[in-house]
Scaffold this active site. Structure first.
Site, mmCIF file in Angstrom:
data_model
loop_
_atom_site.group_PDB
_atom_site.id
_atom_site.type_symbol
_atom_site.label_atom_id
_atom_site.label_comp_id
_atom_site.label_asym_id
_atom_site.label_seq_id
_atom_site.Cartn_x
_atom_site.Cartn_y
_atom_site.Cartn_z
ATOM 1 N N CYS A 122 0.837 -1.198 0.000
ATOM 2 C CA CYS A 122 0.000 0.000 0.000
ATOM 3 C C CYS A 122 0.880 1.259 0.000
ATOM 4 C CB CYS A 122 -0.951 -0.022 1.187
ATOM 5 S SG CYS A 122 -2.279 1.194 1.070
ATOM 6 N N ASP A 191 -3.452 1.178 10.235
ATOM 7 C CA ASP A 191 -4.619 2.045 10.408
ATOM 8 C C ASP A 191 -5.096 2.017 11.845
ATOM 9 O OD1 ASP A 191 -4.692 1.626 7.364
ATOM 10 O OD2 ASP A 191 -6.124 3.228 7.779
HETATM 11 C C1 RUB Z 1 -3.861 3.091 3.644
HETATM 12 C C2 RUB Z 1 -3.134 2.090 4.473
HETATM 13 C C3 RUB Z 1 -1.829 2.533 5.100
HETATM 14 C C4 RUB Z 1 -2.128 3.043 6.511
HETATM 15 C C5 RUB Z 1 -0.915 3.719 7.124
HETATM 16 O O1 RUB Z 1 -5.144 2.654 3.237
HETATM 17 O O2 RUB Z 1 -3.588 0.992 4.709
HETATM 18 O O3 RUB Z 1 -0.939 1.469 5.181
HETATM 19 O O4 RUB Z 1 -3.204 3.969 6.482
HETATM 20 O O5 RUB Z 1 -0.601 4.858 6.384
HETATM 21 P P1 RUB Z 1 -6.047 3.633 2.350
HETATM 22 P P2 RUB Z 1 0.199 6.100 7.035
HETATM 23 O O6 RUB Z 1 -5.297 3.938 1.111
HETATM 24 O O7 RUB Z 1 -7.309 2.833 2.116
HETATM 25 O O8 RUB Z 1 -6.323 4.868 3.181
HETATM 26 O O9 RUB Z 1 1.460 5.529 7.590
HETATM 27 O O10 RUB Z 1 0.414 7.045 5.878
HETATM 28 O O11 RUB Z 1 -0.678 6.683 8.083
#
Ligand code: RUB
Length: 319
Positions: A122, A191
């Protein structure tokens, strides 16, 4: 409220960004309020907070950010003071979030070695902060990024890594086990992190953890402490968002196959047994120490809740 729509439609996405956008939205709402009645102002702020929280259900950073800002309204005496504390709290949340991501990079970089092949899934600012910090410190890394269907956030990660010159290979999600033999470490974001150390992250993360476990590859999660979920201390489950079938199958396919059922969970849960460590801005912890982060972060509130519950239980003995 535009920001609520942007979060819902994923124009603003990623747990950290969502949280900062929510803090910013509350600040804008406070600044644009024109009335003079404190009660009305507080009700308006709470309403804005609820709207923001409802935009996406899984990332606990969102309610944590909203609560961080709105909690400052306790004991204020007038609209001017209330507006000022909201603006200060929103700014301080945004700053602490950005500083946390930087600190996670600095701390996590120590876990990556020269020559490592790192796999990420991701697009996580915290996970990429670790990879980029190690690269800046002179470690020659190569990175595998998964496509991350159905929304292809892997491409965003590729663009970020490419900007700083890190050699990056994009692979289909289904090829993770095929490539795991070439991978030294996995670094992903989160998340939400539950009190037992389970990590909720982009769907597919738990399968990557399984493949890493099988190949004895280290599996790290990079996450700021506002990604830890206080409600899970009391046994509440993290809600897994399910998104539209249209992200998986085109309207054409759905029209032609009316009996086709499509499921599209956006996140999944990786049990603590498959996680070697969680990299937070306060240090590297084993997943089982998640409860300690929660006690440190929300100690007083949690104690109040737990006391309330134990009182209820005692009372019920006399019923
Ligand atoms: C994003 C996702 C990321 C986490 C952490 O999912 O799963 O790995 O949110 O991100 P989506 P960060 O694209 O559905 O929002 O470290 O940037 O907070």
């Amino acid at each position: 409220m535009k920001i609520v729509e942007y979060i819902r439609e994923m124009r603003i996405r990623g747990a950290g960004r969502i949280a900062r956008a929510a803090a910013h939205a509350i600040k804008i709402a406070a600044l644009s309020y024109e009335g003079g009645d404190l009660g009305e102002f507080v009700r308006y702020m709470l309403h804005v907070g609820e709207l923001l929280k409802s935009a996406r259900p899984t990332a606990v950073s969102l309610p944590n950010a909203v609560n961080y800002v709105l909690a400052r309204l306790r004991g204020v005496h007038g609209v001017d003071e209330a507006r000022r504390v909201i603006v200060d709290a929103a700014n301080s949340f945004i700053n602490l979030s950005l500083r946390a991501i930087e600190a996670i990079g600095r701390i996590g970089a120590g876990l990556l070695e020269d020559g490592d092949a790192v796999l990420t899934h991701c697009n996580s600012s915290a996970a990429l902060s670790v990879i980029k910090a190690a690269w800046r410190e002179g470690r020659r890394l190569k990175v595998y990024v998964t496509e991350t269907r159905p929304r292809f956030q892997g491409l965003i990660s590729y663009i970020e890594l490419e900007k700083v010159g890190i050699p990056t290979t994009l692979i289909p999600d289904s090829a993770v086990r095929f490539f795991m033999k070439d991978v030294d470490k996995v670094v992903v974001g989160a998340d939400a992190i539950a009190a037992n150390g389970a990590v909720v992250n982009k769907v597919g993360t738990s399968m990557i953890a399984l493949a890493a476990h099988e190949a004895r590859v280290r599996f790290y999660v990079a996450a700021e402490s506002y990604k830890f979920s206080p409600a899970t201390v009391l046994g509440e489950l993290v809600i897994i968002e399910e998104r539209s079938p249209l992200e998986v199958a085109s309207p054409e396919v759905l029209r032609r196959a009316p009996s086709l059922r499509v499921r599209n969970p956006a996140f999944d849960v990786t049990p603590p047994e498959y996680i070697d460590a969680i990299i937070t801005e306060r240090g590297v912890i084993p997943p089982k120490a998640a409860i300690l982060v929660l006690m440190e972060e929300y100690g007083r509130t949690l104690e109040e809740e737990l006391t309330k519950i134990s009182l209820d239980i005692e009372d019920s003995r006399y019923l």
